[in-house]
Design an enzyme around this catalytic site. Structure first.
Site, PDB file in Angstrom:
ATOM      1  N   GLU A   8       0.895  -1.116  -0.034  1.00  0.00           N
ATOM      2  CA  GLU A   8       0.242   0.514  -0.400  1.00  0.00           C
ATOM      3  C   GLU A   8       0.856   1.476  -0.220  1.00  0.00           C
ATOM      4  O   GLU A   8       2.189   1.010   0.529  1.00  0.00           O
ATOM      5  CB  GLU A   8      -0.320  -0.096   1.117  1.00  0.00           C
ATOM      6  CG  GLU A   8      -1.553   1.250   1.558  1.00  0.00           C
ATOM      7  CD  GLU A   8      -2.738   1.227   0.638  1.00  0.00           C
ATOM      8  OE1 GLU A   8      -2.472   1.690  -0.700  1.00  0.00           O
ATOM      9  OE2 GLU A   8      -3.856   0.948   0.784  1.00  0.00           O
TER      10      GLU A   8
ATOM     11  N   ASP B 116      -3.367   5.516   6.982  1.00  0.00           N
ATOM     12  CA  ASP B 116      -3.599   7.137   7.366  1.00  0.00           C
ATOM     13  C   ASP B 116      -4.303   6.444   8.913  1.00  0.00           C
ATOM     14  O   ASP B 116      -4.181   6.534  10.356  1.00  0.00           O
ATOM     15  CB  ASP B 116      -4.921   8.174   6.378  1.00  0.00           C
ATOM     16  CG  ASP B 116      -5.070   9.050   6.885  1.00  0.00           C
ATOM     17  OD1 ASP B 116      -4.628   9.428   7.605  1.00  0.00           O
ATOM     18  OD2 ASP B 116      -5.613   9.834   6.025  1.00  0.00           O
TER      19      ASP B 116
ATOM     20  N   VAL C 108      -0.129  14.424   1.222  1.00  0.00           N
ATOM     21  CA  VAL C 108       1.204  14.495   0.038  1.00  0.00           C
ATOM     22  C   VAL C 108       0.966  13.933  -0.962  1.00  0.00           C
ATOM     23  O   VAL C 108       0.211  12.748  -0.820  1.00  0.00           O
ATOM     24  CB  VAL C 108       2.514  13.931   1.484  1.00  0.00           C
ATOM     25  CG1 VAL C 108       2.739  14.092   2.471  1.00  0.00           C
ATOM     26  CG2 VAL C 108       1.917  11.891   0.964  1.00  0.00           C
TER      27      VAL C 108
ATOM     28  N   ASP D 237      -1.520  10.442  -5.052  1.00  0.00           N
ATOM     29  CA  ASP D 237      -1.878  11.618  -6.361  1.00  0.00           C
ATOM     30  C   ASP D 237      -2.847  12.924  -5.288  1.00  0.00           C
ATOM     31  O   ASP D 237      -3.359  11.910  -3.723  1.00  0.00           O
ATOM     32  CB  ASP D 237      -2.790  11.491  -7.200  1.00  0.00           C
ATOM     33  CG  ASP D 237      -4.348  10.685  -6.396  1.00  0.00           C
ATOM     34  OD1 ASP D 237      -4.529  10.337  -5.349  1.00  0.00           O
ATOM     35  OD2 ASP D 237      -4.830  10.787  -6.875  1.00  0.00           O
TER      36      ASP D 237
ATOM     37  N   ARG E  71       0.993  11.825  -9.313  1.00  0.00           N
ATOM     38  CA  ARG E  71       0.759  10.875  -9.218  1.00  0.00           C
ATOM     39  C   ARG E  71       3.236  10.834  -9.618  1.00  0.00           C
ATOM     40  O   ARG E  71       3.390   9.534  -9.152  1.00  0.00           O
ATOM     41  CB  ARG E  71       0.386  10.045  -9.368  1.00  0.00           C
ATOM     42  CG  ARG E  71      -0.898   9.532  -9.064  1.00  0.00           C
ATOM     43  CD  ARG E  71      -1.783   8.499  -9.473  1.00  0.00           C
ATOM     44  NE  ARG E  71      -2.937   8.279  -9.389  1.00  0.00           N
ATOM     45  CZ  ARG E  71      -3.935   8.204  -8.309  1.00  0.00           C
ATOM     46  NH1 ARG E  71      -2.450   7.628  -7.628  1.00  0.00           N
ATOM     47  NH2 ARG E  71      -4.509   7.894  -8.732  1.00  0.00           N
TER      48      ARG E  71
END
Ligand code: 5GP
Length: 178
Positions: free
Chosen positions: A101, A105, A155, A161, A167
């Site tokens: 991943e 978060d 970020v 993105d 990206r």
């Protein structure tokens, strides 16, 4: 103004490259002589994953699969909703699985994915995440291979993105509202 812009570099590309190589070696040690299904989470993990794969030594017998889950869309706030947009192509039953991943978060996405994967009876599941915003965590997620812990900032870059943009930036940057 509600414009967003990319600010200075949080993690430069040479530090990313160095850390990704370290993680690749670590995965190589842990899975030497074994088969491993690497599951990339689209789209954010793609850049990290492509570097990571090439950093894992050939002593690991790797196959690659992908899942796509719903993302934040045009907002930087989590909705806490996880929707599978694309499922795995193959079975993970009795296999060792490594979920890759981009960032953890709240942890909602990964805890959902791990539960879903467990129902498919793999031999083992581990998580590899490039970035971790630990202070934002709502549910527990055990990250087995972590690139960097970062502060509570939105970020972009190195696969991440904002609203589909940025990206392709080679470094990780903080997004600021003007
Ligand atoms: P969680 O479910 O852990 O709250 O969120 C995980 C997902 O949220 C990540 O896979 C990523 O798509 C998105 N996300 C969380 N924080 C950021 C961030 O700072 N930047 C970007 N671009 N995406 C983020």
């Amino acid at each position: 103004m509600n414009e967003y812009r990319v600010s200075g570099v949080l993690i430069p590309e040479d530090r990313l490259a160095e850390r990704v190589r370290e993680i690749g070696r670590e995965i190589g040690r842990d899975y030497a002589g074994r088969e491993l299904v690497v599951v990339g989470i689209l789209k954010g993990a793609v850049v990290f994953l492509s570097d990571l794969l090439r950093a894992i030594p050939e002593t690991v017998d790797i196959s690659l699969d992908f899942m796509a889950v719903s993302s934040y869309g045009a907002s930087t706030k989590t909705r806490g909703i996880v929707k599978i947009v694309k499922d795995l192509d193959g079975s993970v039953e009795d296999k060792d699985v490594l979920i890759v991943e981009d960032i953890v978060d709240t942890g909602l996405t990964l805890s959902y994915l791990v539960k879903l994967m467990q129902e498919r009876r793999p031999r083992s599941i581990r998580i590899c995440a490039l970035l971790d915003k630990e202070e934002r965590r709502k549910v527990r997620v055990d990250v087995d291979y972590k690139g960097f812990s970062i502060p509570d900032e939105f970020v972009v870059g190195y696969g991440l993105d904002y609203n589909g943009k940025w990206r392709h930036l080679p470094s990780v940057h903080i997004v600021e509202q003007e």
